[in-house]
Design an enzyme around this catalytic site. Structure first.
Site, PDB file in Angstrom:
ATOM      1  N   VAL A 217       1.019  -1.150  -0.204  1.00 43.37           N
ATOM      2  CA  VAL A 217      -0.013   0.090  -0.147  1.00 43.37           C
ATOM      3  C   VAL A 217       0.691   1.278   0.004  1.00 43.37           C
ATOM      4  O   VAL A 217       2.052   1.097   0.662  1.00 43.37           O
ATOM      5  CB  VAL A 217      -0.742  -0.021   1.252  1.00 43.37           C
ATOM      6  CG1 VAL A 217      -1.900   1.188   1.235  1.00 43.37           C
ATOM      7  CG2 VAL A 217      -1.857  -1.135   0.999  1.00 43.37           C
ATOM      8  N   CYS A 218       0.333   2.182  -0.748  1.00 42.62           N
ATOM      9  CA  CYS A 218       1.117   3.589  -0.959  1.00 42.62           C
ATOM     10  C   CYS A 218       2.497   3.294  -1.170  1.00 42.62           C
ATOM     11  O   CYS A 218       3.146   2.443  -2.063  1.00 42.62           O
ATOM     12  CB  CYS A 218       1.137   4.327   0.547  1.00 42.62           C
ATOM     13  SG  CYS A 218       1.273   6.073   0.487  1.00 42.62           S
ATOM     14  N   THR A 219       3.653   3.944  -0.369  1.00 39.25           N
ATOM     15  CA  THR A 219       5.006   3.863  -0.506  1.00 39.25           C
ATOM     16  C   THR A 219       5.578   2.383  -0.388  1.00 39.25           C
ATOM     17  O   THR A 219       6.717   2.260  -0.540  1.00 39.25           O
ATOM     18  CB  THR A 219       5.785   4.816  -0.061  1.00 39.25           C
ATOM     19  OG1 THR A 219       5.720   4.970   1.464  1.00 39.25           O
ATOM     20  CG2 THR A 219       5.675   6.278  -0.560  1.00 39.25           C
ATOM     21  N   GLY A 220       4.670   1.572   0.279  1.00 40.65           N
ATOM     22  CA  GLY A 220       5.274   0.107   0.319  1.00 40.65           C
ATOM     23  C   GLY A 220       5.907  -0.379  -0.872  1.00 40.65           C
ATOM     24  O   GLY A 220       6.862  -1.484  -0.843  1.00 40.65           O
TER      25      GLY A 220
ATOM     26  N   GLY B 272      -2.740   2.251  -4.191  1.00 36.79           N
ATOM     27  CA  GLY B 272      -1.890   3.759  -4.331  1.00 36.79           C
ATOM     28  C   GLY B 272      -1.855   4.064  -2.972  1.00 36.79           C
ATOM     29  O   GLY B 272      -1.473   3.503  -1.977  1.00 36.79           O
TER      30      GLY B 272
END
Length: 239
Positions: free
Chosen positions: A101-104, A151
């Site tokens: 998720v996200c910048t993961g 995202g």
């Protein structure tokens, strides 16, 4: 779905808590699922003023069915933590689904798991994905084989429902969505840079610029080290 499924969410200092608490809330309602939130040594982790404790020890988890890596401002420090990254690579090798998720997704990239694959990321960091050989995708949830990425931040809930539908069917996903009354209807259309008012967009970008510059440098350094390591492995294989 199998009788039980182990979902591991590895967290670290500076993680964005909604990146994992949003998906955790939904995934914990999945019948037969065990969701383990883990850190190095099981140490407590702080995130935006909250402290998460009683965590599993990431190093002692031998395998998982789903690996879900959340993002956050601390993701670049996590990328340079050899013990954390070794655990990511090890668990990814056992998982049916590798997710973020996200910048993961940048952490997955730093682990060498995104080369040639499409991935989502927070809009402000998305252009850093190619440093790891990934193909950035602006969709809210992106699937490329067994790789499923969400995202920025709140997209983690859409990601979780996508994953639940994959694991247990759309009926189960919709039942969980209804039980948790997930019916987003934001008061403003400012959640994406392409829809936010120009003044708002420019102010947010300006505020984030110094932090992004520092993290861009870290991403470049980690990507260069990964490329060098891959080159050494390729060279030793050829010889």
């Amino acid at each position: 779905m199998a009788d039980s499924i182990l979902i591991v969410i590895p967290i670290y200092e500076g993680v964005t808590h909604l990146d994992f608490t949003g998906p955790h809330q939904f995934l914990s309602r999945l019948p037969g699922a065990k969701v383990a939130v883990a850190s190095i040594g099981g140490a407590p982790v702080t995130a935006d003023g909250l402290c998460f404790s009683l965590l599993a020890d990431l190093g002692t988890i031998e395998r998982c069915d789903v690996l879900c890596v959340p993002g956050g401002f601390g993701c670049t420090d996590a990328m340079e933590n050899a013990e954390f990254m070794a655990a990511i690579r090890r668990l990814a090798g056992t998982a049916r689904y590798v997710t973020s998720v996200c910048t993961g997704s940048l952490i997955l990239g730093a682990a060498g798991l995104l080369r040639g694959r499409r991935a989502a990321c927070h809009w402000a960091w998305r252009d850093m994905l190619p440093a790891f050989g990934a193909i950035p995708d602006s969709a809210r949830v992106v699937r490329d084989g067994n790789l499923i990425t969400g995202g920025g931040v709140t997209a983690g809930i859409d990601f979780a429902l996508t994953l639940i539908a994959e694991l247990a069917g759309p009926g189960t996903a919709q039942a969980i969505q209804l039980a948790l009354e997930y019916a987003p209807d934001p008061p403003f259309a400012a959640g994406r840079p392409e829809t936010a008012p120009e003044a708002i967009r420019e102010s947010v970008i300006a505020r984030m610029a110094p932090t992004l510059a520092l993290r861009r440098a870290t991403v470049a350094r980690v990507a260069a080290a990964l490329a060098s390591k891959n080159s050494e492995v390729t060279g030793s294989t050829i010889t």
